[in-house]
Design a protein around this motif. Structure first.
Motif, PDB file in Angstrom:
ATOM      1  N   LEU A 255     -31.506 -33.415 -56.568  1.00  0.00           N
ATOM      2  CA  LEU A 255     -31.978 -32.957 -55.259  1.00  0.00           C
ATOM      3  C   LEU A 255     -33.087 -31.922 -55.432  1.00  0.00           C
ATOM      4  N   ASP A 256     -32.977 -31.141 -56.453  1.00  0.00           N
ATOM      5  CA  ASP A 256     -33.989 -30.134 -56.748  1.00  0.00           C
ATOM      6  C   ASP A 256     -35.287 -30.822 -57.176  1.00  0.00           C
ATOM      7  N   GLU A 257     -35.136 -31.819 -58.035  1.00  0.00           N
ATOM      8  CA  GLU A 257     -36.270 -32.602 -58.517  1.00  0.00           C
ATOM      9  C   GLU A 257     -37.043 -33.228 -57.344  1.00  0.00           C
ATOM     10  N   LYS A 258     -36.289 -33.655 -56.348  1.00  0.00           N
ATOM     11  CA  LYS A 258     -36.899 -34.321 -55.173  1.00  0.00           C
ATOM     12  C   LYS A 258     -37.298 -33.315 -54.094  1.00  0.00           C
ATOM     13  N   HIS A 259     -37.173 -32.037 -54.401  1.00  0.00           N
ATOM     14  CA  HIS A 259     -37.530 -30.967 -53.458  1.00  0.00           C
ATOM     15  C   HIS A 259     -36.736 -31.021 -52.158  1.00  0.00           C
ATOM     16  N   ILE A 260     -35.498 -31.506 -52.231  1.00  0.00           N
ATOM     17  CA  ILE A 260     -34.674 -31.557 -51.018  1.00  0.00           C
ATOM     18  C   ILE A 260     -33.969 -30.225 -50.805  1.00  0.00           C
ATOM     19  N   ILE A 261     -33.645 -29.551 -51.905  1.00  0.00           N
ATOM     20  CA  ILE A 261     -33.075 -28.201 -51.734  1.00  0.00           C
ATOM     21  C   ILE A 261     -33.991 -27.177 -52.420  1.00  0.00           C
TER      22      ILE A 261
ATOM     23  N   ILE B 235     -31.145 -35.038 -42.838  1.00  0.00           N
ATOM     24  CA  ILE B 235     -30.160 -35.162 -43.908  1.00  0.00           C
ATOM     25  C   ILE B 235     -28.835 -35.620 -43.288  1.00  0.00           C
ATOM     26  N   LEU B 236     -28.246 -36.659 -43.863  1.00  0.00           N
ATOM     27  CA  LEU B 236     -26.953 -37.137 -43.372  1.00  0.00           C
ATOM     28  C   LEU B 236     -25.946 -37.177 -44.509  1.00  0.00           C
ATOM     29  N   VAL B 237     -24.774 -36.642 -44.234  1.00  0.00           N
ATOM     30  CA  VAL B 237     -23.655 -36.782 -45.151  1.00  0.00           C
ATOM     31  C   VAL B 237     -22.709 -37.749 -44.456  1.00  0.00           C
ATOM     32  N   LEU B 259     -26.355 -28.256 -46.506  1.00  0.00           N
ATOM     33  CA  LEU B 259     -27.626 -28.957 -46.708  1.00  0.00           C
ATOM     34  C   LEU B 259     -28.545 -28.857 -45.490  1.00  0.00           C
ATOM     35  N   GLY B 260     -27.994 -28.391 -44.378  1.00  0.00           N
ATOM     36  CA  GLY B 260     -28.766 -28.359 -43.133  1.00  0.00           C
ATOM     37  C   GLY B 260     -28.851 -29.737 -42.501  1.00  0.00           C
ATOM     38  N   GLY B 261     -27.789 -30.518 -42.642  1.00  0.00           N
ATOM     39  CA  GLY B 261     -27.778 -31.879 -42.095  1.00  0.00           C
ATOM     40  C   GLY B 261     -26.614 -32.114 -41.153  1.00  0.00           C
ATOM     41  N   GLN B 262     -26.332 -33.371 -40.930  1.00  0.00           N
ATOM     42  CA  GLN B 262     -25.261 -33.750 -40.024  1.00  0.00           C
ATOM     43  C   GLN B 262     -24.347 -34.771 -40.696  1.00  0.00           C
ATOM     44  N   VAL B 263     -23.206 -34.991 -40.049  1.00  0.00           N
ATOM     45  CA  VAL B 263     -22.250 -35.972 -40.562  1.00  0.00           C
ATOM     46  C   VAL B 263     -22.384 -37.279 -39.793  1.00  0.00           C
ATOM     47  N   GLU B 347     -22.296 -25.164 -54.880  1.00  0.00           N
ATOM     48  CA  GLU B 347     -23.488 -25.130 -55.732  1.00  0.00           C
ATOM     49  C   GLU B 347     -24.771 -25.168 -54.907  1.00  0.00           C
ATOM     50  N   ILE B 348     -24.744 -25.953 -53.815  1.00  0.00           N
ATOM     51  CA  ILE B 348     -25.949 -26.052 -52.976  1.00  0.00           C
ATOM     52  C   ILE B 348     -26.197 -24.737 -52.256  1.00  0.00           C
ATOM     53  N   LYS B 349     -25.108 -24.124 -51.797  1.00  0.00           N
ATOM     54  CA  LYS B 349     -25.243 -22.798 -51.172  1.00  0.00           C
ATOM     55  C   LYS B 349     -25.847 -21.815 -52.176  1.00  0.00           C
TER      56      LYS B 349
END
Lengths: 261, 357
Positions: A255-261, B235-237, B259-263, B347-349
């Motif tokens: 995700l980092d590689e793709k600049h998504i986060i 972004i969709l989960v 992620l700042g997305g939706q479900v 981890e994303i946070k």
């Protein structure tokens, strides 16, 4: 009260789709069933029979083999079956199909015509409204509920974010959603009677007020330029990490590689 | 019913049915304008016209101009307040007969899939349903040997899936005008709006005289939903049956929030009653094309894939290494979602916090 239900025999796409070596659909290898939306429409008609004594006629267009779905409908409780079959009607798009069915309906009596919203093979949802247009009838698509009130019909019509309760004078045409009801099963007595029942078969000559230029492949304004199996995006990477931590590190890295986060 | 080449030559320009509900323009109208603009570039007349039908809707014309309409034809009448087949079909078919467009695009919504067939039958032309690709090209695609001069150019080629998404067909309407298509929502791209753009507004009223084909609306019941449309999400989960329970969707919601997305979800989840239908992705649900689609516990039935394969990046987490979702995923992870998803959220946070620092 007279109700005509238009039904279609379709290949069952749920059981997987089979192809011929040339990429066309192998209909012979797939199970043929009554289209689910049409079956819900039939059930709605049979409930009108139970409640008001309506006479229910099922109508289909197709190869002679399509009598199977008419007999199934009669085994469920339909009173009469009509098959429209003729070589000159083959290859019809929705326009030519609807002109054909309208031509047959001009010979019939009805207060209500019910079709399924759409068939699972083409998914177009076009034939019902187009039949109504050819016959000059009001149309209510996407019906979730059907009730009768004197010479009027009251229908719950589904939209994307709402529904409307609509009232129409009869005769009118309604297209049914499969969510409308749970279709009944055939009864053993019904199956016995349906096997022996006579099916009315009509050909081109029996269609009323239809021009040859509006029938079959030649009378179809839409033409297929190309048909193929869907080309799908190829698979990317697949990993089987040893631990959840490793899995998470892999995803976050990508995700980092793709600049998504 | 075929038209003569002389009749066909009278039809010019690309028209879009600019669907509005409650006097708000539907997103599909902007998507269709984006596509119409692209198609018009390949045609002789470069003009895009929006057809706006409703009651007191004239003020919506400016937003249609900003999204690419050169002209807006407004059919405004009290009979058109709520969508009903007959007055709307009369409005659109009267516009077609008066202005003679060569192409008419309609959204494949619960309105457009009723209006499109009725209008196409009334103006006696073909209609291709639920298109996912539209372009201008030749018909036949390859000229018949010896009949090269019979090949038609500048035709609308309409591509659509059929048989539950298992096959794909490209369809033309060579001998009739207009060439009509309904287009699946979420597939075409709208343009970046041009602020302050103006369109030529043409008011047109063919007259509305109620008859037996005008149904009566007894009641309008709107579904209450405070959830944002999944089709607008970047972004969709998305969860499938593998998530295990409605309660366990909490871990997906947490990930979506991080992620700042939706479900969103698969059909199995809707059928099980875990989530409402408007969250469903797929052939019988919605078509989405987010920047990131995280498929969690979704096996990837062909009908589901049809609704999400256009996503820019697809990540799949599934414990079954043979799940078909891995055939479309850019990054597939075989493993236990219950262990991976909560850790991924953390981890994303952390990664986001580190970038802000």
């Amino acid at each position: 009260m007279k109700v005509v239900v238009c039904i279609k025999q379709v290949p069952d796409t749920k059981g997987g789709v089979k192809f011929n070596p040339d990429g066309t659909l192998d209909r012979g290898a797939m199970l043929a069933i009554m289209n689910p939306d049409d079956k819900a429409g039939l059930e709605a008609a049979l409930r009108l029979k139970d409640q008001y004594g309506a006479e229910v006629t099922v109508l289909t267009m197709g190869l002679p083999k399509a009598t199977d779905v008419l007999r199934e409908a009669m085994a469920m409780g339909a009173d009469k079956g009509v098959l429209i079959t003729d070589r000159v009607l083959g290859g019809a798009d929705t326009w030519a199909t609807s002109t054909t069915i309208a031509g047959a309906l001009r010979n019939m009596e009805y207060d209500l015509i019910i079709t399924g919203r759409q068939a699972i093979d083409g998914d177009t949802a076009q034939v019902g409204p187009q039949i109504a247009e050819h016959l000059g009838l009001p149309v209510i698509s996407y019906a979730q509920e059907i009730k009768i009130d004197g010479d009027k019909v009251i229908v719950k019509r589904q939209y994307d974010d709402r529904y409307h309760m609509l009232e129409s004078k009869m005769p009118c045409l309604i297209t049914a959603l499969s969510e409308l009801n749970e279709p009944r099963y055939m009864t053993p007595g019904g199956i016995f009677d349906a096997c022996a029942a006579e099916i009315t078969t009509w050909g081109r000559a029996d269609l009323k007020d239809v021009d040859d230029g509006n029938l079959g492949l030649n009378g179809s304004p839409t033409k297929i330029a190309k048909a193929s199996d869907k080309v799908r995006k190829g698979a990317g990477e697949k990993v089987t990490p040893e631990s959840p931590e490793e899995a998470v590190a892999y995803i976050v890295g990508k995700l980092d590689e793709k600049h998504i986060i | 019913m075929k038209m003569t080449p002389e009749q066909i030559a009278q039809y010019k320009g690309v028209f879009v049915f600019a669907q509005q509900v409650d006097n708000k323009v539907s997103t599909i109208a902007y998507e269709l304008l984006g596509k119409a603009k692209e198609l018009a570039e390949s045609l002789e007349t470069k003009e895009v016209t929006a057809v706006l039908i409703g009651s007191d809707v004239k003020s919506l014309a400016d937003s249609l101009a900003e999204y690419g309409a050169d002209k807006v034809i407004v059919v405004d009448d009290p009979e058109l307040k709520e969508y009903r087949t007959e007055p709307y079909a009369h409005a659109l078919s009267s516009v077609i007969n008066e202005f003679k467009p060569e192409i008419v695009l309609v959204g494949a919504t619960a309105i457009g899939r009723d209006l499109g067939p009725t209008v196409s039958a009334r103006v006696e032309t073909g209609l291709t349903a639920d298109c996912t690709v539209l372009n201008i090209g030749d018909f036949p695609l390859v000229p018949v040997p010896g009949k090269e001069d019979e090949q038609l150019h500048g035709q609308l080629l309409m591509t659509r899936p059929a048989f539950g998404g298992n096959t794909i067909a490209t369809i033309a309407c060579p001998d009739n005008r207009p060439q009509m298509a309904t287009v699946r929502p979420g597939v075409m791209q709208k343009i970046t709006p041009v602020k302050g753009a103006k369109a030529e507004v043409i008011e047109f009223n063919p007259g509305f005289t109620p008859n037996d084909r005008y149904v009566t609306i007894k009641e309008v019941v709107k579904a209450v939903s405070d959830v944002k449309d999944i089709m607008d999400a970047k972004i969709l989960v998305s969860g499938g049956r593998g998530v295990g329970s409605p309660e366990n969707f909490k871990i997906l919601e947490d990930l979506a929030e991080a992620l700042g997305g939706q479900v969103s979800c698969s059909r199995a989840v809707v059928d099980a009653g875990w989530k409402p239908k408007d969250m469903q992705v797929g052939q019988t649900g919605k078509t989405v094309r987010p920047n990131l689609y995280v498929a969690v516990g979704i096996s990837g039935a062909i009908q589901h894939v049809a609704g999400m394969e256009e996503a820019d990046v697809i990540v799949a987490i599934n414990k079954d290494e043979d799940a078909p979702i891995f055939d479309v995923a850019d990054y597939g992870v075989v493993g236990d979602l219950n262990k991976i998803v909560p850790k991924l959220t953390e981890e994303i946070k952390a990664a986001k916090a580190a970038k802000l620092a």
